[in-house]
Design a protein around this motif. Structure first.
Motif, PDB file in Angstrom:
ATOM      1  N   ASP A 122       0.723  -1.171   0.123  1.00  0.00           N
ATOM      2  CA  ASP A 122      -0.141  -0.107  -0.081  1.00  0.00           C
ATOM      3  C   ASP A 122       0.944   1.250   0.035  1.00  0.00           C
ATOM      4  OD1 ASP A 122       1.013  -0.512   2.575  1.00  0.00           O
ATOM      5  OD2 ASP A 122      -0.674   0.477   3.576  1.00  0.00           O
ATOM      6  N   LYS A 123       2.221   1.150   0.223  1.00  0.00           N
ATOM      7  CA  LYS A 123       2.999   2.276   0.218  1.00  0.00           C
ATOM      8  C   LYS A 123       3.836   2.407  -0.955  1.00  0.00           C
ATOM      9  CE  LYS A 123       2.353   3.565   4.377  1.00  0.00           C
ATOM     10  NZ  LYS A 123       1.747   5.056   4.885  1.00  0.00           N
ATOM     11  N   GLN A 124       3.832   1.413  -1.941  1.00  0.00           N
ATOM     12  CA  GLN A 124       4.786   1.248  -3.045  1.00  0.00           C
ATOM     13  C   GLN A 124       4.341   2.472  -4.170  1.00  0.00           C
ATOM     14  OE1 GLN A 124       4.955  -2.660  -4.466  1.00  0.00           O
ATOM     15  NE2 GLN A 124       5.889  -3.678  -2.255  1.00  0.00           N
ATOM     16  N   HIS A 143       5.188   8.088  -6.644  1.00  0.00           N
ATOM     17  CA  HIS A 143       4.657   9.466  -6.655  1.00  0.00           C
ATOM     18  C   HIS A 143       5.684  10.563  -6.104  1.00  0.00           C
ATOM     19  CE1 HIS A 143       1.080   8.841  -9.105  1.00  0.00           C
ATOM     20  NE2 HIS A 143       0.691   7.947  -8.255  1.00  0.00           N
ATOM     21  N   PHE A 144       6.285   9.923  -4.863  1.00  0.00           N
ATOM     22  CA  PHE A 144       7.090  10.847  -4.098  1.00  0.00           C
ATOM     23  C   PHE A 144       8.284  11.033  -5.025  1.00  0.00           C
ATOM     24  CE2 PHE A 144      11.044  10.638  -1.116  1.00  0.00           C
ATOM     25  CZ  PHE A 144      10.738  11.830  -0.748  1.00  0.00           C
ATOM     26  N   CYS A 145       8.837  10.031  -5.676  1.00  0.00           N
ATOM     27  CA  CYS A 145       9.842  10.017  -6.620  1.00  0.00           C
ATOM     28  C   CYS A 145       9.639  10.984  -7.738  1.00  0.00           C
ATOM     29  CB  CYS A 145      10.383   8.755  -7.243  1.00  0.00           C
ATOM     30  SG  CYS A 145      10.967   7.590  -6.166  1.00  0.00           S
ATOM     31  N   GLU A 146       8.452  10.939  -8.130  1.00  0.00           N
ATOM     32  CA  GLU A 146       8.014  11.765  -9.464  1.00  0.00           C
ATOM     33  C   GLU A 146       8.061  13.284  -9.047  1.00  0.00           C
ATOM     34  OE1 GLU A 146       3.933  11.941 -12.365  1.00  0.00           O
ATOM     35  OE2 GLU A 146       3.876  11.340 -10.213  1.00  0.00           O
ATOM     36  N   GLU A 147       7.870  13.705  -7.980  1.00  0.00           N
ATOM     37  CA  GLU A 147       7.805  14.988  -7.487  1.00  0.00           C
ATOM     38  C   GLU A 147       9.102  15.593  -7.384  1.00  0.00           C
ATOM     39  OE1 GLU A 147       6.094  15.024  -3.557  1.00  0.00           O
ATOM     40  OE2 GLU A 147       4.026  14.436  -4.372  1.00  0.00           O
ATOM     41  N   ASP A 148      10.314  14.782  -7.451  1.00  0.00           N
ATOM     42  CA  ASP A 148      11.474  15.226  -7.604  1.00  0.00           C
ATOM     43  C   ASP A 148      11.920  16.003  -8.964  1.00  0.00           C
ATOM     44  OD1 ASP A 148      14.668  15.225  -7.834  1.00  0.00           O
ATOM     45  OD2 ASP A 148      14.706  14.370  -6.054  1.00  0.00           O
ATOM     46  N   LEU A 190      16.374   5.650  -7.519  1.00  0.00           N
ATOM     47  CA  LEU A 190      15.339   5.217  -6.792  1.00  0.00           C
ATOM     48  C   LEU A 190      15.844   5.098  -5.248  1.00  0.00           C
ATOM     49  CD1 LEU A 190      13.549   2.792  -9.234  1.00  0.00           C
ATOM     50  CD2 LEU A 190      12.612   5.046  -8.504  1.00  0.00           C
ATOM     51  N   GLU A 191      17.167   4.510  -5.351  1.00  0.00           N
ATOM     52  CA  GLU A 191      17.342   4.081  -4.005  1.00  0.00           C
ATOM     53  C   GLU A 191      17.773   5.215  -2.966  1.00  0.00           C
ATOM     54  OE1 GLU A 191      21.705   2.523  -3.615  1.00  0.00           O
ATOM     55  OE2 GLU A 191      20.692   0.700  -2.775  1.00  0.00           O
ATOM     56  N   LYS A 192      18.185   6.338  -3.547  1.00  0.00           N
ATOM     57  CA  LYS A 192      18.251   7.492  -2.674  1.00  0.00           C
ATOM     58  C   LYS A 192      17.069   8.053  -2.271  1.00  0.00           C
ATOM     59  CE  LYS A 192      22.814   9.245  -4.532  1.00  0.00           C
ATOM     60  NZ  LYS A 192      23.411  10.070  -5.567  1.00  0.00           N
ATOM     61  N   LYS A 193      16.019   7.996  -3.036  1.00  0.00           N
ATOM     62  CA  LYS A 193      14.798   8.493  -2.859  1.00  0.00           C
ATOM     63  C   LYS A 193      13.942   7.465  -1.675  1.00  0.00           C
ATOM     64  CE  LYS A 193      13.054  11.662  -4.226  1.00  0.00           C
ATOM     65  NZ  LYS A 193      13.154  12.847  -3.702  1.00  0.00           N
ATOM     66  N   TYR A 194      14.272   6.197  -1.911  1.00  0.00           N
ATOM     67  CA  TYR A 194      13.645   5.137  -0.824  1.00  0.00           C
ATOM     68  C   TYR A 194      14.214   5.483   0.353  1.00  0.00           C
ATOM     69  CZ  TYR A 194      13.347   0.682   1.161  1.00  0.00           C
ATOM     70  OH  TYR A 194      13.099  -0.414   2.061  1.00  0.00           O
ATOM     71  N   LEU A 243      11.780   6.365   3.512  1.00  0.00           N
ATOM     72  CA  LEU A 243      11.736   6.041   4.757  1.00  0.00           C
ATOM     73  C   LEU A 243      11.888   7.137   6.115  1.00  0.00           C
ATOM     74  CD1 LEU A 243      13.173   2.646   4.369  1.00  0.00           C
ATOM     75  CD2 LEU A 243      11.076   3.216   4.211  1.00  0.00           C
ATOM     76  N   GLU A 244      12.895   7.919   5.863  1.00  0.00           N
ATOM     77  CA  GLU A 244      13.215   8.982   6.506  1.00  0.00           C
ATOM     78  C   GLU A 244      11.935   9.827   7.002  1.00  0.00           C
ATOM     79  OE1 GLU A 244      15.740  13.017   7.004  1.00  0.00           O
ATOM     80  OE2 GLU A 244      16.660  11.332   5.716  1.00  0.00           O
ATOM     81  N   ASN A 245      11.243  10.133   5.880  1.00  0.00           N
ATOM     82  CA  ASN A 245       9.991  11.099   6.176  1.00  0.00           C
ATOM     83  C   ASN A 245       8.968  10.347   6.952  1.00  0.00           C
ATOM     84  OD1 ASN A 245      11.278  13.129   4.722  1.00  0.00           O
ATOM     85  ND2 ASN A 245      10.059  12.706   2.805  1.00  0.00           N
ATOM     86  N   LEU A 246       8.883   8.844   6.569  1.00  0.00           N
ATOM     87  CA  LEU A 246       7.676   8.195   7.228  1.00  0.00           C
ATOM     88  C   LEU A 246       7.965   7.826   8.742  1.00  0.00           C
ATOM     89  CD1 LEU A 246       7.288   5.019   4.732  1.00  0.00           C
ATOM     90  CD2 LEU A 246       5.634   6.838   5.206  1.00  0.00           C
ATOM     91  N   ASN A 247       9.226   7.636   9.193  1.00  0.00           N
ATOM     92  CA  ASN A 247       9.618   7.924  10.470  1.00  0.00           C
ATOM     93  C   ASN A 247       9.664   9.030  11.288  1.00  0.00           C
ATOM     94  OD1 ASN A 247      10.619   5.135  10.241  1.00  0.00           O
ATOM     95  ND2 ASN A 247      12.701   5.726   9.375  1.00  0.00           N
TER      96      ASN A 247
END
Length: 264
Positions: free
Chosen positions: A220-222, A227-232, A251-255, A259-263
């Protein structure tokens, strides 16, 4: 006692040698394209892609699992053995991925007898511009937003628009009015959004399965992650570069950031 100590030292040295990462040079063999095949060290969470010759280099340790995958090939796993680690080379042969569709019969079944088949067919063959000897367009079909933008810019302007001119300067009025009203700007934004959406879909189809094997994320987060990547601001430039390694690193850097934003 000395022999035991010597044996123990050699044993420990051997363990240390095999526990360290070594650069492995490899080559992919296949009957189809061998460029941009994903090479993933699933154990150490590392990845790379092959060059035009199917060659790659990746860090490995003993018993690491390498995964080879691409759209054109069947996925294959290889466990790094002592012999591979000593030789520091690996050759992998991949099988072509053939998608077989179920047999579908459309219309009437043909027998192979030309006269009989002609009698059993109905309808007339469509006429195209080649048949009547007139020029026709054979390029890429524009989307609705692209056609509207073309019209707003005055391309293919209708007769009534051409007849409207500004101070006899032979300038079509419609493009000027569209620019003043902001309609042209809005249409450009629509075209850009369509292109970005199509690009995002292509990235999701090509990289989702492989990327989330290395970087677990709830289903459900994928979609939200992409879309988070798309905003870059760099998304379009990187994803249109046709360099899979650059896209994966992006993608790895955005990942990590996601995760940092989720935390937080």
């Amino acid at each position: 006692m000395k022999r035991f100590i010597t044996f123990l030292l050699v044993f420990i040295w051997g363990l240390l040698a095999f526990s360290q990462s070594h650069d492995l040079s490899g080559k992919i063999l296949s009957e189809v394209n061998v460029e941009n095949i994903h090479v993933i060290n699933k154990t150490q969470q590392l990845f790379t892609t092959t060059n035009a010759l199917g060659e790659f280099t990746i860090a490995v340790k003993l018993q690491d699992t390498l995964v080879f995958s691409s759209i054109q090939h069947k996925p294959q796993n290889v466990v790094i053995s002592e012999s591979v680690l000593k030789s520091k080379t690996l050759v992998v042969t991949l099988e072509e991925q053939i998608n077989v569709l179920d047999e579908v019969s459309v219309g009437k079944t043909l027998t192979g007898d030309l006269l009989s088949d002609i009698e059993n067919t109905t309808g007339e063959a469509p006429i195209n511009f080649y048949d009547v000897g007139i020029p026709g367009y054979t390029g890429k079909v524009a989307t609705q937003s692209e056609r509207r933008l073309s019209q707003a810019n005055g391309e293919g302007v209708a007769f009534k628009t051409i007849m409207l001119q500004v101070l006899s300067l032979n300038v079509p009025v419609e493009p000027i009015l569209n620019a003043i009203s902001g309609r042209t700007k809005v249409l450009k934004q629509h075209v850009a959004l369509e292109q970005k959406s199509a690009l995002l879909h292509g990235v999701k189809v090509k990289f989702s399965k492989m990327f989330f094997e290395l970087h677990p994320l709830d289903e459900d987060k994928q979609n939200e992650f992409f879309h988070f990547c798309e905003e870059d601001d760099r998304f379009v430039a990187i994803c249109t570069s046709n360099n899979d390694l650059d896209i994966l690193q992006f993608l790895e850097k955005k990942y990590e950031k996601y995760l940092e934003n989720l935390n937080n």
